[in-house]
Design a protein around this motif. Structure first.
Motif, PDB file in Angstrom:
ATOM      1  N   ALA A   1       0.395  -3.299   6.971  1.00 42.07           N
ATOM      2  CA  ALA A   1      -0.908  -3.451   6.316  1.00 42.07           C
ATOM      3  C   ALA A   1      -2.046  -3.037   7.253  1.00 42.07           C
ATOM      4  N   SER A   2      -1.899  -3.321   8.537  1.00 41.98           N
ATOM      5  CA  SER A   2      -2.965  -2.964   9.484  1.00 41.98           C
ATOM      6  C   SER A   2      -3.079  -1.452   9.648  1.00 41.98           C
TER       7      SER A   2
ATOM      8  N   ASP B   1       2.235  -7.419   8.315  1.00 41.39           N
ATOM      9  CA  ASP B   1       0.946  -7.286   8.989  1.00 41.39           C
ATOM     10  C   ASP B   1       0.826  -5.954   9.732  1.00 41.39           C
TER      11      ASP B   1
ATOM     12  N   GLU C   1      -7.636  -9.413   5.893  1.00 42.99           N
ATOM     13  CA  GLU C   1      -7.763  -8.731   7.182  1.00 42.99           C
ATOM     14  C   GLU C   1      -6.528  -9.027   8.014  1.00 42.99           C
ATOM     15  N   PRO C   2      -5.907  -7.992   8.594  1.00 41.20           N
ATOM     16  CA  PRO C   2      -4.682  -8.218   9.367  1.00 41.20           C
ATOM     17  C   PRO C   2      -4.907  -9.177  10.527  1.00 41.20           C
TER      18      PRO C   2
ATOM     19  N   ILE D   1      -5.917  -7.124   0.236  1.00 42.78           N
ATOM     20  CA  ILE D   1      -5.105  -7.562   1.363  1.00 42.78           C
ATOM     21  C   ILE D   1      -6.014  -8.186   2.394  1.00 42.78           C
TER      22      ILE D   1
ATOM     23  N   LYS E   1      -9.246   0.390   5.987  1.00 38.59           N
ATOM     24  CA  LYS E   1      -9.965  -0.817   5.573  1.00 38.59           C
ATOM     25  C   LYS E   1     -10.297  -0.739   4.081  1.00 38.59           C
TER      26      LYS E   1
ATOM     27  N   GLY F   1       0.796  -1.212   0.000  1.00 37.21           N
ATOM     28  CA  GLY F   1       0.000   0.000   0.000  1.00 37.21           C
ATOM     29  C   GLY F   1       0.830   1.262   0.000  1.00 37.21           C
TER      30      GLY F   1
ATOM     31  N   LEU G   1      -3.075   0.570   7.131  1.00 36.80           N
ATOM     32  CA  LEU G   1      -3.808   1.063   5.973  1.00 36.80           C
ATOM     33  C   LEU G   1      -5.299   1.098   6.313  1.00 36.80           C
TER      34      LEU G   1
ATOM     35  N   LYS H   1      -8.625   0.840   1.724  1.00 46.62           N
ATOM     36  CA  LYS H   1      -7.392   0.615   0.954  1.00 46.62           C
ATOM     37  C   LYS H   1      -7.050  -0.871   0.934  1.00 46.62           C
ATOM     38  N   ARG H   2      -7.174  -1.540   2.090  1.00 45.89           N
ATOM     39  CA  ARG H   2      -6.892  -2.982   2.143  1.00 45.89           C
ATOM     40  C   ARG H   2      -7.823  -3.748   1.203  1.00 45.89           C
TER      41      ARG H   2
END
Length: 123
Positions: free
Chosen positions: A104-105, A101, A119-120, A117, A109, A31, A107, A111-112
Motif C-alpha cells: 500500500a505504501s 502496508d 496512511e501507511p 486506504i 498518495k 490497489g 501506491l 490512489k490511497r
C-alpha cells in the motif's frame, strides 16, 4: 492458519481484491498489487507475503519458511510459509499486515486516498 482463515483475514483489510489464479491460488491485492498469496506446496497450503529486507534475511532459513518460489528468484523480498514449524498464526498475520502496508505504501498518495486506504504505518 487455514486457507479460509487466510482469506477472511485478507478480506478484512481496506480496499483489497481477490482473484483465483496460477492453478487455484488465492491471490490478494491492494490497489491492483499483490500483497499475499495462498497456494500449494507439496499438497498443503503455503502462504506467501512480502517482507522487509531485514525480515527476509532473518527468516529465510527458518524451518518451514523459504524464499518465495518465483518471486524471490527475481530479487524480490518475498517469503513463503510452507511447512511446520514455520510461523504461528499470530506471526503470520503480523507478516501479512506488514506485506499489506509495504504494498500500500508503494501506491501513490492519490490512489490511497481514492481507495480509502489509511496512511501507511512506518515500516
Amino acid at each position: 492458519m487455514t486457507r479460509d482463515e487466510f482469506n477472511a483475514f485478507c478480506a478484512s483489510k481496506a480496499a483489497t481484491s481477490h482473484v483465483v489464479q496460477w492453478g487455484d491460488a488465492d491471490v490478494w491485492k491492494v490497489g491492483g498489487k499483490v500483497f499475499a498469496i495462498c497456494g500449494w506446496a507439496d499438497g498443503r497450503d503455503a502462504f506467501t507475503f512480502k517482507v522487509t529486507p531485514l525480515a527476509f534475511e532473518v527468516l529465510q532459513d527458518q524451518p518451514g519458511i523459504r524464499p518465495a518460489p518465483y518471486l524471490a528468484s527475481r530479487g524480490l523480498k518475498w517469503l513463503q510459509h510452507y511447512d511446520e514449524p514455520g510461523l504461528s498464526d499470530a506471526e503470520l498475520k503480523t507478516h501479512i499486515d506488514v506485506s499489506y502496508d509495504l504494498v500500500a505504501s508503494g501506491l501513490s498518495k492519490k490512489k490511497r486516498l481514492e481507495l480509502g486506504i489509511p496512511e501507511p504505518k512506518n515500516i
